[in-house]
Enzyme design. Structure first.
Site, mmCIF file in Angstrom:
data_model
loop_
_atom_site.group_PDB
_atom_site.id
_atom_site.type_symbol
_atom_site.label_atom_id
_atom_site.label_comp_id
_atom_site.label_asym_id
_atom_site.label_seq_id
_atom_site.Cartn_x
_atom_site.Cartn_y
_atom_site.Cartn_z
ATOM 1 N NE ARG A 121 -4.111 -2.032 2.092
ATOM 2 C CZ ARG A 121 -3.935 -3.368 2.619
ATOM 3 N NH1 ARG A 121 -2.928 -3.345 3.230
ATOM 4 N NH2 ARG A 121 -4.777 -4.281 2.472
ATOM 5 C CE LYS A 143 -0.355 13.660 -14.518
ATOM 6 N NZ LYS A 143 -0.770 14.177 -15.951
ATOM 7 C CD GLU A 185 8.342 17.029 -23.051
ATOM 8 O OE1 GLU A 185 7.713 18.158 -22.354
ATOM 9 O OE2 GLU A 185 7.805 15.938 -23.415
ATOM 10 C CE LYS A 227 5.658 17.168 -14.401
ATOM 11 N NZ LYS A 227 5.779 15.791 -15.123
ATOM 12 C CD GLU A 237 -3.528 16.549 -15.958
ATOM 13 O OE1 GLU A 237 -2.360 16.162 -15.887
ATOM 14 O OE2 GLU A 237 -4.231 16.054 -16.724
ATOM 15 N NE ARG A 242 0.909 17.045 -13.415
ATOM 16 C CZ ARG A 242 1.439 16.295 -12.683
ATOM 17 N NH1 ARG A 242 0.940 16.199 -11.368
ATOM 18 N NH2 ARG A 242 2.448 15.371 -12.883
ATOM 19 C CG ASN A 246 -0.708 17.740 -21.389
ATOM 20 O OD1 ASN A 246 0.416 17.047 -21.337
ATOM 21 N ND2 ASN A 246 -1.746 17.480 -20.661
ATOM 22 C CG HIS A 249 2.665 17.112 -24.697
ATOM 23 N ND1 HIS A 249 3.381 18.218 -24.802
ATOM 24 C CD2 HIS A 249 3.218 16.193 -24.158
ATOM 25 C CE1 HIS A 249 4.605 17.834 -24.281
ATOM 26 N NE2 HIS A 249 4.459 16.480 -23.785
ATOM 27 C CG HIS A 253 -0.143 12.718 -26.481
ATOM 28 N ND1 HIS A 253 -0.939 13.347 -25.418
ATOM 29 C CD2 HIS A 253 1.002 12.302 -26.059
ATOM 30 C CE1 HIS A 253 0.127 13.419 -24.441
ATOM 31 N NE2 HIS A 253 1.047 12.710 -24.669
ATOM 32 C CG HIS A 266 6.978 12.364 -25.661
ATOM 33 N ND1 HIS A 266 5.753 12.430 -25.801
ATOM 34 C CD2 HIS A 266 7.195 13.091 -24.662
ATOM 35 C CE1 HIS A 266 5.057 13.136 -25.175
ATOM 36 N NE2 HIS A 266 5.963 13.847 -24.290
HETATM 37 N N1 LIG Z 1 5.298 10.508 -15.109
HETATM 38 C C1 LIG Z 1 5.501 11.591 -15.761
HETATM 39 O O1 LIG Z 1 5.000 12.493 -15.501
HETATM 40 C C2 LIG Z 1 5.856 11.525 -17.051
HETATM 41 C C3 LIG Z 1 6.267 12.511 -17.787
HETATM 42 C C4 LIG Z 1 6.914 12.586 -19.173
HETATM 43 C C5 LIG Z 1 7.349 11.142 -19.499
HETATM 44 N N2 LIG Z 1 6.897 9.958 -18.946
HETATM 45 C C6 LIG Z 1 7.296 8.747 -19.386
HETATM 46 O O2 LIG Z 1 8.354 8.495 -19.571
HETATM 47 C C7 LIG Z 1 8.877 7.723 -20.674
HETATM 48 C C8 LIG Z 1 9.886 8.344 -21.511
HETATM 49 O O3 LIG Z 1 11.011 8.377 -20.745
HETATM 50 P P1 LIG Z 1 12.620 8.493 -21.415
HETATM 51 O O4 LIG Z 1 12.503 9.394 -22.587
HETATM 52 O O5 LIG Z 1 13.440 8.682 -20.454
HETATM 53 O O6 LIG Z 1 12.555 6.951 -22.261
HETATM 54 P P2 LIG Z 1 13.622 5.809 -21.494
HETATM 55 O O7 LIG Z 1 13.010 5.425 -20.024
HETATM 56 O O8 LIG Z 1 12.822 4.711 -22.433
HETATM 57 O O9 LIG Z 1 15.177 6.132 -21.869
HETATM 58 C C9 LIG Z 1 15.365 6.030 -23.057
HETATM 59 C C10 LIG Z 1 16.613 5.197 -23.427
HETATM 60 O O10 LIG Z 1 17.656 5.725 -22.859
HETATM 61 C C11 LIG Z 1 18.188 4.836 -21.992
HETATM 62 N N3 LIG Z 1 19.232 5.373 -21.233
HETATM 63 C C12 LIG Z 1 18.528 5.975 -20.022
HETATM 64 N N4 LIG Z 1 19.666 6.640 -19.339
HETATM 65 C C13 LIG Z 1 20.729 6.469 -19.835
HETATM 66 C C14 LIG Z 1 22.043 7.083 -19.897
HETATM 67 N N5 LIG Z 1 22.341 7.776 -18.948
HETATM 68 N N6 LIG Z 1 22.851 6.549 -20.938
HETATM 69 C C15 LIG Z 1 22.653 5.900 -21.940
HETATM 70 N N7 LIG Z 1 21.317 5.464 -22.232
HETATM 71 C C16 LIG Z 1 20.417 5.631 -21.295
HETATM 72 C C17 LIG Z 1 17.325 3.834 -21.717
HETATM 73 O O11 LIG Z 1 17.834 2.428 -21.412
HETATM 74 C C18 LIG Z 1 16.358 3.779 -23.070
HETATM 75 O O12 LIG Z 1 16.742 2.801 -23.739
HETATM 76 C C19 LIG Z 1 7.593 7.517 -21.202
HETATM 77 O O13 LIG Z 1 6.956 6.215 -20.677
HETATM 78 C C20 LIG Z 1 6.618 8.474 -20.935
HETATM 79 O O14 LIG Z 1 5.135 7.968 -20.668
HETATM 80 C C21 LIG Z 1 6.447 10.176 -17.662
HETATM 81 ZN ZN LIG Z 2 6.059 15.452 -22.887
#
Ligand SMILES: NC(=O)c1ccc[n+]([C@@H]2O[C@H](COP(=O)([O-])OP(=O)(O)OC[C@H]3O[C@@H](n4cnc5c(N)ncnc54)[C@H](O)[C@@H]3O)[C@@H](O)[C@H]2O)c1
Ligand SMILES: [Zn+2]
Length: 363
Positions: A121, A143, A185, A227, A237, A242, A246, A249, A253, A266
């Site tokens: 939990r 999130k 971003e 942020k 939100e 918040r 977007n 976005h 999306h 993305h």
């Molecule tokens: N929670 C939120 O508020 C929020 C906001 C934006 C995005 N997201 C989520 O985040 C995700 C995207 O995140 P991302 O762009 O970091 O992608 P990711 O986590 O897939 O990382 C991208 C790639 O980079 C590699 N990588 C990570 N760190 C590295 C480093 N230091 N050196 C070399 N390679 C490295 C990873 O292994 C992966 O292959 C999506 O799932 C998205 O929905 C969440």
């Molecule tokens: Zn984004």
């Protein structure tokens, strides 16, 4: 090093440290949590490079440690992986005072955060982002969640970390494409909330950024602070504030969905979405026409595209945008820039205007 505090309701708050070192995380955590068991969750490409440093620091601060590996990439942001991590947590004997550390990009952060939100939990967790996108976006705001075959982020929880710990040196191994994804971003933050940040980006480029740790720290700290400010005012939100995060976005999306998440990262889709949002701002009277080439030039300067590489089915794009949670009956709802440095939500944008914008970005 830059420290800021994200303040939330009911006296909750946590630090965001930009420019920290991985080896010092254990020591910092020993002041934040009472338990002395820690599970580091990561994916192999990241763990191979950085987990040992984190684990060593934790042990020398008195923690009993374990490493829970998950497969890399968005396709593993699933409940199946969450279940596997619950078992890692159990075999590491984590209890409700133990700490879970998400070491990786946004995928690891979202999955590990969700595990922390739901295991017994809810247990404390730390975001230790290693991509630029995760530093400026995913690690801040609470999130967490996973994807379903039907769509992204359909299951999740709001669960705030106890600490966000960003070591900029981890970015030295990040591929250029991932750098640009994070930059998109940051451009968004400039457009929606920080004119000076936008101008800073106009006077620099990726080569210079990678050579200047100070500049990098500034960009990340300012973005994360925007942020954090928005989240602290509208954590769940509910007020619409918040939603301004977007900007670009709804277009992004739709582009990602219709292209099957294969052609664009993305951030690449967000960059195109920002160019579209600028044009939409002109149509609805919130953005000057002279701002459009400015946004296009900035996106191009940082190695991102202003238009789609090849056309996608326009009906599918429109359908995806209509399904987007930001749409309401009888017209589309969008975030538009209000000059550079502010944004707002506009409702009831007529479909013919949307189609005009789509044409301008090659759709
Ligand atoms: N929670 C939120 O508020 C929020 C906001 C934006 C995005 N997201 C989520 O985040 C995700 C995207 O995140 P991302 O762009 O970091 O992608 P990711 O986590 O897939 O990382 C991208 C790639 O980079 C590699 N990588 C990570 N760190 C590295 C480093 N230091 N050196 C070399 N390679 C490295 C990873 O292994 C992966 O292959 C999506 O799932 C998205 O929905 C969440
Ligand atoms: Zn984004």
């Amino acid at each position: 090093m830059n420290r800021s505090v994200l303040k939330l309701s009911a006296g909750r708050s946590h630090d965001i440290i930009v420019g920290a070192r991985l080896e010092n995380l254990g020591r910092a955590l020993s002041h934040v949590v009472s338990g002395r068991r820690a599970l580091v969750v990561s994916a192999s490409p990241i763990a191979r490079r950085y987990a040992r440093t984190v684990l060593k620091g934790l042990r020398s601060a008195g923690f009993e440690t374990a490493l829970g590996l998950m497969p890399d990439g968005e396709s593993h942001k699933t409940m199946a992986v969450v279940q596997r991590l619950y078992r890692h947590a159990l075999s590491a004997q984590l209890d409700r005072r133990s700490i879970l550390i998400a070491l990786g990009g946004g995928v690891v952060g979202d999955v590990a955060g969700f595990v922390a939100a739901t295991y017994m939990r809810g247990i404390p967790f730390v975001q230790c982002p290693t991509t630029l996108l995760a530093m400026v976006d995913a690690s801040v705001g609470g999130k967490t969640g996973v994807d379903l075959p039907e769509g992204k982020n359909l299951v999740g929880a709001f669960w705030q970390p106890k600490l966000v710990w960003m070591d900029m040196f981890t970015l030295s191994t990040l591929p250029d494409r991932q750098w640009r994804t994070g930059i998109a971003e940051i451009i968004k933050y400039g457009m929606m909330a920080d004119r000076a940040l936008f101008e800073l980006l106009e006077n620099n480029d990726l080569a210079r950024l990678k050579k200047s740790p100070k500049f990098l720290e500034t960009l990340v700290a300012r973005s994360a602070a925007i942020k954090a400010r928005v989240v602290s005012k509208d954590e769940r939100e509910t007020t619409g504030l918040r939603a301004t995060l977007n900007l670009g976005h709804t277009f992004a999306h739709a582009i990602e969905t219709v292209s099957g998440y294969k052609t664009y990262t993305h951030g690449e889709a967000v960059a195109i979405g920002l160019c579209a949002a600028a044009r939409l701002g002109v149509c609805v009277g919130t953005f000057p026409l002279s701002g459009v080439p400015r946004v296009d030039a900035l996106v191009t300067r940082w190695g991102l595209s202003t238009r789609v590489k090849r056309a996608l089915s326009r009906p599918k794009i429109l359908a995806a945008m209509a399904r987007d949670k930001k749409s309401v009956n009888g017209g589309f709802r969008f975030v538009v820039p209000v000059g550079i440095g502010r944004a707002k939500v506009v409702a009831h944008v007529p479909p013919d205007i949307v189609v005009r914008i789509l044409k301008e970005i090659g759709l």
